[in-house]
Design a protein around this motif. Structure first.
Motif, PDB file in Angstrom:
ATOM      1  N   ASN A 183       6.479  -9.008  -5.101  1.00 31.63           N
ATOM      2  CA  ASN A 183       7.907  -9.139  -4.412  1.00 31.63           C
ATOM      3  C   ASN A 183       8.163  -8.030  -3.415  1.00 31.63           C
ATOM      4  O   ASN A 183       8.952  -7.367  -3.643  1.00 31.63           O
ATOM      5  CB  ASN A 183       8.554  -8.618  -5.890  1.00 31.63           C
ATOM      6  CG  ASN A 183       9.994  -9.362  -5.660  1.00 31.63           C
ATOM      7  OD1 ASN A 183      10.233 -10.101  -4.640  1.00 31.63           O
ATOM      8  ND2 ASN A 183      10.917  -9.405  -6.580  1.00 31.63           N
ATOM      9  N   GLY A 184       7.174  -8.357  -2.535  1.00 30.10           N
ATOM     10  CA  GLY A 184       7.199  -7.080  -1.382  1.00 30.10           C
ATOM     11  C   GLY A 184       6.616  -5.793  -1.697  1.00 30.10           C
ATOM     12  O   GLY A 184       5.853  -5.881  -2.655  1.00 30.10           O
ATOM     13  N   VAL A 185       6.444  -4.960  -0.721  1.00 34.41           N
ATOM     14  CA  VAL A 185       5.709  -3.845  -0.559  1.00 34.41           C
ATOM     15  C   VAL A 185       6.461  -2.697  -0.420  1.00 34.41           C
ATOM     16  O   VAL A 185       7.472  -2.573   0.375  1.00 34.41           O
ATOM     17  CB  VAL A 185       4.524  -3.825   0.524  1.00 34.41           C
ATOM     18  CG1 VAL A 185       3.729  -2.578   0.270  1.00 34.41           C
ATOM     19  CG2 VAL A 185       3.803  -5.080   0.246  1.00 34.41           C
ATOM     20  N   ASN A 186       6.424  -1.509  -1.267  1.00 30.88           N
ATOM     21  CA  ASN A 186       7.345  -0.297  -1.045  1.00 30.88           C
ATOM     22  C   ASN A 186       6.215   0.937  -1.011  1.00 30.88           C
ATOM     23  O   ASN A 186       5.301   0.710  -1.774  1.00 30.88           O
ATOM     24  CB  ASN A 186       8.470  -0.426  -2.245  1.00 30.88           C
ATOM     25  CG  ASN A 186       9.312  -1.304  -2.035  1.00 30.88           C
ATOM     26  OD1 ASN A 186      10.238  -1.242  -1.233  1.00 30.88           O
ATOM     27  ND2 ASN A 186       9.366  -2.395  -2.897  1.00 30.88           N
ATOM     28  N   GLY A 187       6.778   1.683  -0.103  1.00 23.90           N
ATOM     29  CA  GLY A 187       6.140   3.123  -0.027  1.00 23.90           C
ATOM     30  C   GLY A 187       6.808   4.368  -0.431  1.00 23.90           C
ATOM     31  O   GLY A 187       8.010   4.258  -0.270  1.00 23.90           O
ATOM     32  N   PHE A 188       6.282   5.167  -1.119  1.00 22.27           N
ATOM     33  CA  PHE A 188       6.702   6.413  -1.685  1.00 22.27           C
ATOM     34  C   PHE A 188       6.138   7.478  -1.169  1.00 22.27           C
ATOM     35  O   PHE A 188       4.789   7.622  -1.119  1.00 22.27           O
ATOM     36  CB  PHE A 188       6.814   6.426  -3.126  1.00 22.27           C
ATOM     37  CG  PHE A 188       7.532   5.221  -3.817  1.00 22.27           C
ATOM     38  CD1 PHE A 188       8.888   5.116  -4.402  1.00 22.27           C
ATOM     39  CD2 PHE A 188       6.894   3.981  -3.843  1.00 22.27           C
ATOM     40  CE1 PHE A 188       9.382   4.006  -4.569  1.00 22.27           C
ATOM     41  CE2 PHE A 188       7.449   2.776  -4.319  1.00 22.27           C
ATOM     42  CZ  PHE A 188       8.728   2.747  -4.676  1.00 22.27           C
ATOM     43  N   THR A 189       6.726   8.413  -0.679  1.00 22.48           N
ATOM     44  CA  THR A 189       6.229   9.775  -0.174  1.00 22.48           C
ATOM     45  C   THR A 189       6.370  10.872  -1.212  1.00 22.48           C
ATOM     46  O   THR A 189       7.351  10.944  -1.892  1.00 22.48           O
ATOM     47  CB  THR A 189       6.740  10.233   1.233  1.00 22.48           C
ATOM     48  OG1 THR A 189       6.579   9.213   2.216  1.00 22.48           O
ATOM     49  CG2 THR A 189       6.206  11.375   1.814  1.00 22.48           C
TER      50      THR A 189
END
Ligand code: F6P
Length: 339
Positions: free
Chosen positions: A184-190
């Motif tokens: 359901n989409g792509v998310n990035g976490f730092t």
């Protein structure tokens, strides 16, 4: 909180845990096991991140003195990362069976009631470990096919990429990031090391439709298929930038954000390509497609390839949609010219 408060104490943002929890609420019947599994991965990656950061100081850089199933020299950190992730899955309880780049056979976690299968490359780009260059972890998650209550088997493990329920990677670079999709989409976490938390830094990643970066190990040029040679020449004549780190995760991550294409074609040394379908190509293919890009082996959509063995290799062309289409067009032209 009023404006005055936010000025003197900036909000830190959404943590990965909170994000996962919120996403779970979108699925009323979700049991929370996948969410927990993603948290297990985040925890293991924090530990691996710590080990990587200490590598120069402790005796954990360099070769382990053995080879993995691919015939590649194992680095100590490969072995450590493998142990860390396997331990996280054993302790977590959601995973019954693991495929790891570092182990020839499937690994049973001792959790026969676990609903999930994980395929992983615990530390990708090992040749870069010793020299302070970005490396990564890649993973895919599948739902098991067999009934719970016993170990997972090969049928559970050899599923097509289209059956992934989640996939992601962790890049240990100038900062450490975890990027994942559950379809359901792509998310990035730092990662914020002083707080020990991943924070949402790249919501809803969409990869540019096209780009000007091409990433390929041109050392193999002489044995590339003609179509790949033609595409490399096309990139040069259009003055594209050549960027090749030699860590798949790092090359992929840069191209995902900036637009570009990564290619690992068949070569004389690696006639079926070098990269592994189950824990490199499929995982990144799921992510790139969710971000609007494409992944192919030159002919087939990566995620539709039928896997026949755990460590199967495949050629990989992955990145911005229009660039992948161009490679396919050039490959078709080169094949037609041979007839
Ligand atoms: O997993 C294989 C890997 O280390 C990738 O991370 C990387 O993109 C590739 O191999 C590099 O291979 P080569 O040294 O042949 O270019």
């Amino acid at each position: 909180m009023d404006n005055k408060d936010t000025k003197i104490a900036l909000p830190v943002g959404t943590t990965l845990d909170r994000f996962i929890m919120r996403k779970q609420e979108d699925f009323p019947y979700a049991t929370g096991e996948l969410s927990q599994l993603l948290r297990d991965i985040a925890l293991a990656s924090k530990i691996v991140n710590r080990e990587i950061n200490r590598a120069g100081l402790m005796d954990i850089a360099g070769a382990f003195g053995s080879q993995n199933v691919q015939g590649e020299d194992q680095q100590k950190l490969d072995v450590i990362a493998n142990i860390r992730f396997i331990r996280a899955f054993r302790n977590g309880g959601e995973v019954c069976t693991i495929i790891s780049e570092e182990d020839e056979e499937i690994i049973q976690t001792g959790n026969p009631d676990g609903k999930y299968i994980v395929a992983m490359d615990p530390l990708d780009g090992s040749s870069n470990i010793d020299v302070n260059v970005s490396i990564g972890t890649i993973f895919s998650i599948y739902r098991r096919k067999s009934a719970t209550g016993c170990d997972g088997d090969l049928t559970d493990c050899l599923q097509k990429g289209v059956e992934q329920v989640a996939a992601g990677y962790v890049i240990y670079g100038s900062s450490t990031m975890l990027v994942y999709t559950t379809g359901n989409g792509v998310n990035g976490f730092t990662y914020e090391p002083s707080l020990g938390e991943f924070f949402l830094s790249h919501p809803d990643i969409v990869t540019p439709k096209t780009g000007k970066i091409y990433s390929i190990n041109e050392g193999g040029y002489n044995s590339f298929p003609q179509g790949i040679k033609d595409y490399v020449e096309y990139c040069k004549s259009n003055e594209y930038s050549a960027r090749y780190i030699g860590s798949l995760v790092a090359d992929f991550h840069r191209n995902l954000l900036k637009g570009g294409i990564y290619l690992y074609p068949p070569t004389a040394k690696a006639p079926n390509g070098k990269l592994r379908l189950m824990y490199e190509a499929n995982s990144l293919a799921f992510i790139v497609e969710q971000a609007g890009g494409k992944a192919t082996d030159g002919k087939n959509r990566i995620m539709e390839i039928e896997p026949t063995s755990l460590h199967q290799r495949c050629p990989l062309v992955i990145g911005s949609a229009e660039m992948v289409d161009k490679v396919k067009e050039v490959l078709t032209q080169a094949e037609a010219a041979l007839v």
